[in-house]
Every structure is written in C-alpha cells, then in structure tokens.
Design a protein around this motif. Structure first.
Motif, PDB file in Angstrom:
ATOM      1  N   UNK A  52       0.771  -1.340  -0.070  1.00 44.23           N
ATOM      2  CA  UNK A  52       0.135  -0.022   0.043  1.00 44.23           C
ATOM      3  C   UNK A  52       0.893   1.255   0.082  1.00 44.23           C
ATOM      4  N   UNK A  53       0.687   2.180  -0.946  1.00 45.92           N
ATOM      5  CA  UNK A  53       1.335   3.383  -1.009  1.00 45.92           C
ATOM      6  C   UNK A  53       0.873   4.426   0.215  1.00 45.92           C
ATOM      7  N   UNK A  54       1.916   4.765   0.865  1.00 45.84           N
ATOM      8  CA  UNK A  54       1.851   5.459   1.958  1.00 45.84           C
ATOM      9  C   UNK A  54       2.125   7.308   1.648  1.00 45.84           C
ATOM     10  N   UNK A  55       3.076   7.501   0.898  1.00 45.37           N
ATOM     11  CA  UNK A  55       3.691   8.576   0.518  1.00 45.37           C
ATOM     12  C   UNK A  55       4.408   8.580  -0.681  1.00 45.37           C
ATOM     13  N   UNK A  56       4.136   9.576  -1.448  1.00 44.46           N
ATOM     14  CA  UNK A  56       5.023   9.754  -2.762  1.00 44.46           C
ATOM     15  C   UNK A  56       5.562  11.147  -2.765  1.00 44.46           C
ATOM     16  N   UNK A  57       6.885  11.274  -3.114  1.00 46.20           N
ATOM     17  CA  UNK A  57       7.478  12.517  -3.398  1.00 46.20           C
ATOM     18  C   UNK A  57       8.205  12.519  -5.093  1.00 46.20           C
ATOM     19  N   UNK A  58       8.100  13.363  -5.551  1.00 47.98           N
ATOM     20  CA  UNK A  58       8.372  13.510  -7.096  1.00 47.98           C
ATOM     21  C   UNK A  58       9.319  14.592  -7.312  1.00 47.98           C
ATOM     22  N   UNK A  59       9.991  14.557  -8.178  1.00 49.67           N
ATOM     23  CA  UNK A  59      10.658  15.598  -9.016  1.00 49.67           C
ATOM     24  C   UNK A  59      11.996  16.338  -7.937  1.00 49.67           C
ATOM     25  N   UNK A  60      12.422  17.191  -8.471  1.00 54.08           N
ATOM     26  CA  UNK A  60      13.685  18.006  -7.822  1.00 54.08           C
ATOM     27  C   UNK A  60      12.924  18.727  -6.629  1.00 54.08           C
ATOM     28  N   UNK A  61      13.394  18.589  -5.278  1.00 48.45           N
ATOM     29  CA  UNK A  61      13.032  19.131  -4.282  1.00 48.45           C
ATOM     30  C   UNK A  61      14.038  20.198  -3.578  1.00 48.45           C
ATOM     31  N   UNK A  62      15.359  20.429  -4.623  1.00 48.17           N
ATOM     32  CA  UNK A  62      16.147  21.456  -3.745  1.00 48.17           C
ATOM     33  C   UNK A  62      17.332  20.811  -3.158  1.00 48.17           C
ATOM     34  N   UNK A  63      18.143  21.721  -2.549  1.00 49.42           N
ATOM     35  CA  UNK A  63      19.559  21.277  -2.245  1.00 49.42           C
ATOM     36  C   UNK A  63      19.261  20.981  -0.854  1.00 49.42           C
ATOM     37  N   UNK A  64      18.564  21.265  -0.065  1.00 50.59           N
ATOM     38  CA  UNK A  64      18.243  21.072   1.424  1.00 50.59           C
ATOM     39  C   UNK A  64      17.604  19.694   1.545  1.00 50.59           C
ATOM     40  N   UNK A  65      17.937  19.120   2.557  1.00 52.65           N
ATOM     41  CA  UNK A  65      17.417  17.773   3.557  1.00 52.65           C
ATOM     42  C   UNK A  65      15.973  18.326   3.717  1.00 52.65           C
ATOM     43  N   UNK A  66      14.910  17.463   3.718  1.00 48.87           N
ATOM     44  CA  UNK A  66      13.764  17.629   3.806  1.00 48.87           C
ATOM     45  C   UNK A  66      13.329  16.437   4.928  1.00 48.87           C
ATOM     46  N   UNK A  67      12.367  16.643   5.739  1.00 44.71           N
ATOM     47  CA  UNK A  67      11.612  15.602   6.620  1.00 44.71           C
ATOM     48  C   UNK A  67      10.486  15.258   5.978  1.00 44.71           C
ATOM     49  N   UNK A  68       9.871  13.824   6.411  1.00 44.23           N
ATOM     50  CA  UNK A  68       8.697  13.589   5.962  1.00 44.23           C
ATOM     51  C   UNK A  68       8.167  12.638   7.192  1.00 44.23           C
ATOM     52  N   UNK A  69       6.930  12.928   7.553  1.00 39.32           N
ATOM     53  CA  UNK A  69       6.404  12.194   8.630  1.00 39.32           C
ATOM     54  C   UNK A  69       5.093  11.444   8.358  1.00 39.32           C
ATOM     55  N   UNK A  70       4.952  10.027   8.462  1.00 40.85           N
ATOM     56  CA  UNK A  70       3.921   9.540   7.872  1.00 40.85           C
ATOM     57  C   UNK A  70       3.024   8.918   9.059  1.00 40.85           C
ATOM     58  N   UNK A  71       1.958   9.156   9.270  1.00 40.47           N
ATOM     59  CA  UNK A  71       0.907   8.460  10.271  1.00 40.47           C
ATOM     60  C   UNK A  71       0.785   6.960   9.937  1.00 40.47           C
ATOM     61  N   UNK A  72       1.156   6.152  11.000  1.00 37.97           N
ATOM     62  CA  UNK A  72       0.973   4.961  10.780  1.00 37.97           C
ATOM     63  C   UNK A  72      -0.037   3.977  11.826  1.00 37.97           C
ATOM     64  N   UNK A  73      -0.893   4.845  12.250  1.00 41.12           N
ATOM     65  CA  UNK A  73      -1.881   4.583  13.307  1.00 41.12           C
ATOM     66  C   UNK A  73      -2.759   3.460  12.800  1.00 41.12           C
ATOM     67  N   UNK A  74      -3.001   3.248  11.527  1.00 42.36           N
ATOM     68  CA  UNK A  74      -3.572   2.158  11.107  1.00 42.36           C
ATOM     69  C   UNK A  74      -3.077   0.678  11.461  1.00 42.36           C
ATOM     70  N   UNK A  75      -1.866   0.670  11.351  1.00 42.06           N
ATOM     71  CA  UNK A  75      -0.929  -0.429  11.484  1.00 42.06           C
ATOM     72  C   UNK A  75      -0.776  -0.757  12.912  1.00 42.06           C
ATOM     73  N   UNK A  76      -0.870   0.124  14.027  1.00 39.52           N
ATOM     74  CA  UNK A  76      -0.762  -0.170  15.340  1.00 39.52           C
ATOM     75  C   UNK A  76      -1.532  -1.204  15.894  1.00 39.52           C
ATOM     76  N   UNK A  77      -0.895  -2.322  16.646  1.00 39.41           N
ATOM     77  CA  UNK A  77      -1.430  -3.463  17.364  1.00 39.41           C
ATOM     78  C   UNK A  77      -1.351  -4.571  16.090  1.00 39.41           C
ATOM     79  N   UNK A  78      -0.593  -4.327  15.251  1.00 45.67           N
ATOM     80  CA  UNK A  78      -0.095  -5.627  14.252  1.00 45.67           C
ATOM     81  C   UNK A  78       1.266  -5.429  13.954  1.00 45.67           C
ATOM     82  N   UNK A  79       1.737  -5.984  12.655  1.00 44.96           N
ATOM     83  CA  UNK A  79       2.979  -5.936  12.362  1.00 44.96           C
ATOM     84  C   UNK A  79       2.910  -5.300  10.855  1.00 44.96           C
TER      85      UNK A  79
END
Length: 173
Positions: free
Chosen positions: A137-164
């Motif tokens: 299942x796709x959770x996040x997609x990042x495309x193309x030139x994002x520039x020279x700086x590091x960026x941070x992403x945070x993905x909610x995984x609440x639907x996977x809590x309680x399992x593996x």
C-alpha cells in the motif's frame, strides 16, 4: 499390489497440512523509538533482488555534480540512488525495512529525511505490507527536484498499530 500381483497390506498414513501464515511479518523491531542512520552500513534494511539498481551507503558528497546532498542530514553517512541521466534512466529500486512489530503500540509514526536534488529526479515512494510483501500500500509519494536542502517527512502509521508491518522505499529514476 506388488509387481507379482500379491495384495499389499493395508497401511494407514497421516498427512498433516499446515496453512501458510497470511499474517504480517514476524520478529523484527519491537523496541521504539527505532532509528537507523545508515552509519557505514545498511543496518537492518535490505536491498531487493527484484529491481535493477541498488542503494549505496556514502558520506561526504555525491558522485554527480549539481545533484544530491553534500553531507548527511545527521551523522556522517546516508544512502542514495544514482539517478543521473543518461547513465541511469528509468531504473527502479526497492529498499526493504525490517519487520516492525507494533502489537503493543496504540499509535505509530514513521519519519524519514530525504534529499532529491537534481534535474533527473524521479520519485521516492514509501509503501507498507502486512502480508509478507504479497501486496503493498502506498503511504507517501515524493516526486521531482526538491532542492538542495534535506527535508523531513512524517507518515501516520496509526492504522498499523496493534499488528506488524514491513516498509519499503521504491525509488524510480
């Protein structure tokens, strides 16, 4: 019967059939927060054999000019995929996480830093599987030139809590 036609004695045999597990991955990471800095190693992450280019652990710059980071977002090392055209057009790579055992978690978030700098940037996709990689299942997609700086992403995984769950990055040049 045997080759001479003599009747064979009756023998009772048992066959035990075990249904394969359809649950998520087992074992793996169960102590949180979990961090991986790729400090001169891939850590518990693995390269797929089902793709056509690999991730490389590196420090201190990039092999192509005007692309990628000049240093790690933290520590000394990072992983990257060489995407420079015309050498690496339309390549796909899969980078697999260890299993994350979230059975004791009531909430979960997956965070990562990324740097997608250069004209030949394709896409970086984060996917999750709860069935040992049979489907993703796709959770996040990042495309193309994002520039020279590091960026941070945070993905909610609440639907996977309680399992593996197992995660993977799909990089396309």
């Amino acid at each position: 019967s045997d080759a001479a036609g003599n009747a064979a004695a009756q023998v009772t045999r048992s066959v035990i059939v075990t249904q394969p597990s359809t649950g998520g991955c087992t074992g793996g990471i169960s102590s949180f927060p979990y961090t991986e800095g790729f400090e001169n190693t891939l850590g518990a992450w693995t390269q797929s054999t089902q793709d056509d280019i690999n991730w490389t652990v590196d420090a201190n710059g990039r092999p192509s000019s005007n692309t990628g980071p000049s240093s790690a977002s933290q520590g000394s090392y990072y992983v990257y995929v060489e995407a420079s055209s015309p050498n690496y057009p339309s390549k796909v790579t899969y980078f697999n996480s260890p299993c994350f055992n979230l059975s004791s978690a009531s909430a979960a978030t997956f965070g990562f830093d990324y740097n997608m700098n250069g004209a030949a940037m394709g896409s970086l996709v984060l996917q999750a599987s709860t069935n040992n990689g049979s489907s993703w299942t796709t959770l996040e997609t990042i495309s193309g030139n994002q520039g020279t700086a590091w960026k941070s992403a945070s993905v909610n995984m609440a639907s996977y809590a309680g399992g593996s769950v197992q995660l993977r990055f799909v990089g396309t040049t």
